[in-house]
Design a protein around this motif. Structure first.
Motif, mmCIF file in Angstrom:
data_model
loop_
_atom_site.group_PDB
_atom_site.id
_atom_site.type_symbol
_atom_site.label_atom_id
_atom_site.label_comp_id
_atom_site.label_asym_id
_atom_site.label_seq_id
_atom_site.Cartn_x
_atom_site.Cartn_y
_atom_site.Cartn_z
ATOM 1 N N ASP A 155 0.882 -1.266 0.009
ATOM 2 C CA ASP A 155 0.099 -0.088 -0.053
ATOM 3 C C ASP A 155 0.901 1.228 -0.076
ATOM 4 O O ASP A 155 1.724 1.343 0.934
ATOM 5 C CB ASP A 155 -0.966 0.073 1.173
ATOM 6 C CG ASP A 155 -1.868 -1.098 1.132
ATOM 7 O OD1 ASP A 155 -3.065 -1.090 0.509
ATOM 8 O OD2 ASP A 155 -1.659 -2.310 1.691
ATOM 9 N N PHE A 156 0.555 2.233 -0.849
ATOM 10 C CA PHE A 156 1.342 3.430 -1.228
ATOM 11 C C PHE A 156 1.343 4.364 -0.003
ATOM 12 O O PHE A 156 -0.022 4.573 0.392
ATOM 13 C CB PHE A 156 1.167 3.961 -2.418
ATOM 14 C CG PHE A 156 1.244 3.228 -3.672
ATOM 15 C CD1 PHE A 156 1.996 2.030 -3.824
ATOM 16 C CD2 PHE A 156 0.538 3.410 -4.911
ATOM 17 C CE1 PHE A 156 2.138 1.276 -4.809
ATOM 18 C CE2 PHE A 156 0.755 2.744 -5.984
ATOM 19 C CZ PHE A 156 1.494 1.669 -5.909
ATOM 20 N N PHE A 157 2.052 5.210 0.174
ATOM 21 C CA PHE A 157 2.044 6.656 0.571
ATOM 22 C C PHE A 157 3.193 7.477 0.146
ATOM 23 O O PHE A 157 4.222 6.801 -0.404
ATOM 24 C CB PHE A 157 1.889 6.588 2.209
ATOM 25 C CG PHE A 157 3.548 6.324 2.925
ATOM 26 C CD1 PHE A 157 4.184 7.397 3.483
ATOM 27 C CD2 PHE A 157 4.192 5.039 2.774
ATOM 28 C CE1 PHE A 157 5.351 7.112 3.882
ATOM 29 C CE2 PHE A 157 5.302 4.870 3.493
ATOM 30 C CZ PHE A 157 5.993 5.817 3.975
ATOM 31 N N GLY A 158 2.938 8.532 0.340
ATOM 32 C CA GLY A 158 3.890 9.639 -0.120
ATOM 33 C C GLY A 158 3.370 10.818 -0.796
ATOM 34 O O GLY A 158 2.227 11.050 -0.882
ATOM 35 N N VAL A 161 -0.096 10.879 -3.300
ATOM 36 C CA VAL A 161 -0.843 9.699 -2.973
ATOM 37 C C VAL A 161 -2.037 10.172 -2.327
ATOM 38 O O VAL A 161 -1.972 10.533 -1.008
ATOM 39 C CB VAL A 161 -0.165 8.819 -2.027
ATOM 40 C CG1 VAL A 161 -0.994 7.570 -1.852
ATOM 41 C CG2 VAL A 161 0.904 8.407 -3.024
ATOM 42 N N ARG A 162 -3.092 10.104 -2.824
ATOM 43 C CA ARG A 162 -4.517 10.638 -2.170
ATOM 44 C C ARG A 162 -5.596 9.273 -1.851
ATOM 45 O O ARG A 162 -5.985 8.982 -0.878
ATOM 46 C CB ARG A 162 -5.140 11.657 -2.556
ATOM 47 C CG ARG A 162 -4.744 12.982 -2.959
ATOM 48 C CD ARG A 162 -5.405 14.016 -3.443
ATOM 49 N NE ARG A 162 -4.737 15.450 -3.581
ATOM 50 C CZ ARG A 162 -4.490 16.059 -2.399
ATOM 51 N NH1 ARG A 162 -5.199 15.856 -1.231
ATOM 52 N NH2 ARG A 162 -4.026 17.371 -2.487
ATOM 53 N N GLU A 163 -5.502 8.317 -2.980
ATOM 54 C CA GLU A 163 -6.485 7.246 -2.947
ATOM 55 C C GLU A 163 -5.692 6.087 -2.617
ATOM 56 O O GLU A 163 -5.339 5.231 -3.362
ATOM 57 C CB GLU A 163 -7.196 6.920 -4.390
ATOM 58 C CG GLU A 163 -7.999 8.414 -4.795
ATOM 59 C CD GLU A 163 -8.684 7.994 -6.043
ATOM 60 O OE1 GLU A 163 -8.459 7.128 -6.787
ATOM 61 O OE2 GLU A 163 -9.324 9.032 -6.593
ATOM 62 N N SER A 164 -5.571 6.068 -1.214
ATOM 63 C CA SER A 164 -4.865 4.908 -0.762
ATOM 64 C C SER A 164 -5.223 4.554 0.697
ATOM 65 O O SER A 164 -6.053 5.401 1.274
ATOM 66 C CB SER A 164 -3.221 5.193 -0.545
ATOM 67 O OG SER A 164 -2.597 4.301 0.479
ATOM 68 N N ALA A 165 -4.921 3.438 1.388
ATOM 69 C CA ALA A 165 -5.459 3.128 2.775
ATOM 70 C C ALA A 165 -4.792 4.235 3.874
ATOM 71 O O ALA A 165 -5.323 4.391 4.718
ATOM 72 C CB ALA A 165 -4.962 1.803 3.193
ATOM 73 N N GLN A 169 -7.350 9.849 3.688
ATOM 74 C CA GLN A 169 -7.799 9.621 5.105
ATOM 75 C C GLN A 169 -7.098 9.475 6.137
ATOM 76 O O GLN A 169 -7.549 9.148 7.350
ATOM 77 C CB GLN A 169 -8.943 8.206 4.869
ATOM 78 C CG GLN A 169 -7.986 6.801 4.607
ATOM 79 C CD GLN A 169 -8.810 6.045 3.848
ATOM 80 O OE1 GLN A 169 -9.990 6.087 3.385
ATOM 81 N NE2 GLN A 169 -8.436 4.708 4.432
ATOM 82 N N VAL A 170 -5.772 9.324 6.244
ATOM 83 C CA VAL A 170 -4.898 9.409 7.172
ATOM 84 C C VAL A 170 -4.110 10.684 7.078
ATOM 85 O O VAL A 170 -4.216 11.521 8.011
ATOM 86 C CB VAL A 170 -3.628 8.224 7.258
ATOM 87 C CG1 VAL A 170 -2.663 8.501 8.277
ATOM 88 C CG2 VAL A 170 -4.530 7.049 7.514
ATOM 89 N N PHE A 171 -3.353 11.087 6.225
ATOM 90 C CA PHE A 171 -2.312 12.017 6.317
ATOM 91 C C PHE A 171 -3.138 13.275 5.864
ATOM 92 O O PHE A 171 -2.952 14.357 6.468
ATOM 93 C CB PHE A 171 -1.617 12.093 4.937
ATOM 94 C CG PHE A 171 -0.367 11.162 5.163
ATOM 95 C CD1 PHE A 171 0.911 11.751 5.682
ATOM 96 C CD2 PHE A 171 -0.167 9.970 4.726
ATOM 97 C CE1 PHE A 171 1.989 10.915 5.971
ATOM 98 C CE2 PHE A 171 0.850 9.267 5.066
ATOM 99 C CZ PHE A 171 2.074 9.794 5.604
ATOM 100 N N GLY A 172 -4.287 13.510 5.025
ATOM 101 C CA GLY A 172 -5.084 14.548 4.739
ATOM 102 C C GLY A 172 -5.903 14.833 6.053
ATOM 103 O O GLY A 172 -5.925 16.218 6.543
ATOM 104 N N GLU A 266 -14.125 -0.317 -2.487
ATOM 105 C CA GLU A 266 -12.935 -0.631 -3.075
ATOM 106 C C GLU A 266 -12.105 -1.560 -2.435
ATOM 107 O O GLU A 266 -11.169 -2.240 -2.732
ATOM 108 C CB GLU A 266 -12.258 0.431 -3.801
ATOM 109 C CG GLU A 266 -13.204 1.239 -4.783
ATOM 110 C CD GLU A 266 -13.875 0.368 -5.707
ATOM 111 O OE1 GLU A 266 -13.486 -0.909 -6.259
ATOM 112 O OE2 GLU A 266 -14.845 0.535 -6.378
ATOM 113 N N LEU A 267 -11.914 -1.532 -1.070
ATOM 114 C CA LEU A 267 -11.203 -2.235 -0.262
ATOM 115 C C LEU A 267 -11.739 -3.542 0.370
ATOM 116 O O LEU A 267 -10.900 -4.423 0.769
ATOM 117 C CB LEU A 267 -10.574 -1.289 0.915
ATOM 118 C CG LEU A 267 -9.537 -0.337 0.925
ATOM 119 C CD1 LEU A 267 -9.431 0.625 1.819
ATOM 120 C CD2 LEU A 267 -8.328 -1.087 0.374
#
Length: 334
Positions: A155-158, A161-165, A169-172, A266-267
């Protein structure tokens, strides 16, 4: 000079383009739509590469092609195979080397450390689609039609990256001072991939002959629990330690929520990865390529991601017009 063509202008494609441009390489980005600005000096080619003839034209001058594109998430079974087939045939017609960016959906529900030698055991439509596309690429390589390699990430972050687990919903949410929304059991370990690391690994795979014909799990930061990951995000934001940071959704609420919330729905196919330990091994990559590409330390990667989200929040704030009752400031007198 090597000519690079990147298919896709999402977070991974743009990170690959950015890395190549920072090295001074010649890069063209193939995408029908751009959601933001390309790195300076990158060329844009608005071409539909699902058509093999158009893909051939898009790749005509390419030495290396990076397949970093994906259709809308809910349309993977319908659109992903044709997209991959078009790219494979375009690469075959031009003689370019192909590097494919993938996730881990094809493995399905895994009850052990995730390694590259696991069978493709996915039972859901997205996982089966990913398996089909991976086989298409590796079969073309084994048949001598193309030179290809695959890089796989968790699972991506960085940045971007907005549409990710652990995206918006975490960083934003953290940057806005709200509680993060996470899936499954946050106490369990879960490997997350930093997109700039993924990009650097994909470029390396395209340069090394020993990478050809195989799939590789790219280097990842240290694996921690999702709870620990989220706490590091809030630490980077500077939120008070006593703030309630996590709203976890799992079990029946996750299943029911999937029918009314797109991110949840989607998850659902991947819910197993959030309700059991999900630890990805990058040992094969490290043993083969040494320290040619190393993962960014987790805290550093999180801090850089928070900085990007903050910059985006500032850039998208509406401009407030001054009124007669506003106090004058230096900003209003230029």
């Amino acid at each position: 000079m090597t000519k690079h063509v990147v298919v896709g202008a999402g977070p991974v494609g743009l990170a690959v383009t950015e890395h190549l441009r920072e090295r001074g390489d010649d890069v063209a980005v193939v995408a029908r739509h751009l959601s933001g600005r390309l790195p300076e000096g990158a060329e844009h080619r608005r071409i539909d590469v699902t058509d093999p003839a158009l893909a051939k034209a898009a790749f005509e001058d390419a030495d290396v092609v990076y397949h970093c594109a994906q259709p809308p998430y809910h349309l993977w079974p319908e659109l992903f195979p044709d997209l991959t087939r078009g790219i494979v045939e375009g690469v075959e017609a031009t003689g370019a080397r192909l590097v494919v960016a993938e996730n881990l959906y094809m493995y399905g529900d895994v009850d052990a450390r995730i390694t590259e030698d696991l069978p493709y055991a996915a039972t859901g439509p997205k996982g089966r689609t990913r398996a089909k596309c991976a086989r298409m690429v590796l079969d073309a390589h084994d048949e001598g039609r193309i030179e290809a390699t695959i890089g796989r990430a968790s699972d991506f972050f960085g940045p971007r990256v907005r549409e990710s687990a652990v995206g918006e919903q975490v960083f934003g949410e953290a940057v806005e001072g709200k509680r993060a929304r996470v899936f499954g059991n946050p106490k369990l370990p879960h490997t997350y991939t930093y997109v700039p690391d993924f990009a650097r690994a994909l470029v390396l795979l395209g340069e090394r002959d020993e990478a050809l014909g195989e799939a590789w799990h790219v280097p990842n930061p240290e694996t921690v629990s999702t709870r620990r990951f989220v706490y590091l995000v809030y630490d980077a934001v500077g939120i008070d330690p006593g703030f309630p940071r996590i709203l976890a959704v799992s079990g029946v609420p996750l299943t029911l929520g999937g029918y009314v919330s797109s991110p949840l729905s989607e998850l659902l196919e991947q819910r197993h990865s959030f309700e059991a330990p999900y630890v990805v091994s990058d040992k094969k990559f490290r043993d083969t390529f040494g320290d040619a590409v190393t993962a960014t330390p987790l805290e550093t990667a999180i801090e850089e991601t928070v900085a990007w989200y903050r910059d985006e929040a500032i850039a998208t704030q509406p401009i407030r017009l001054s009124t007669d009752t506003d106090r004058p400031s230096e900003a209003t007198h230029q």
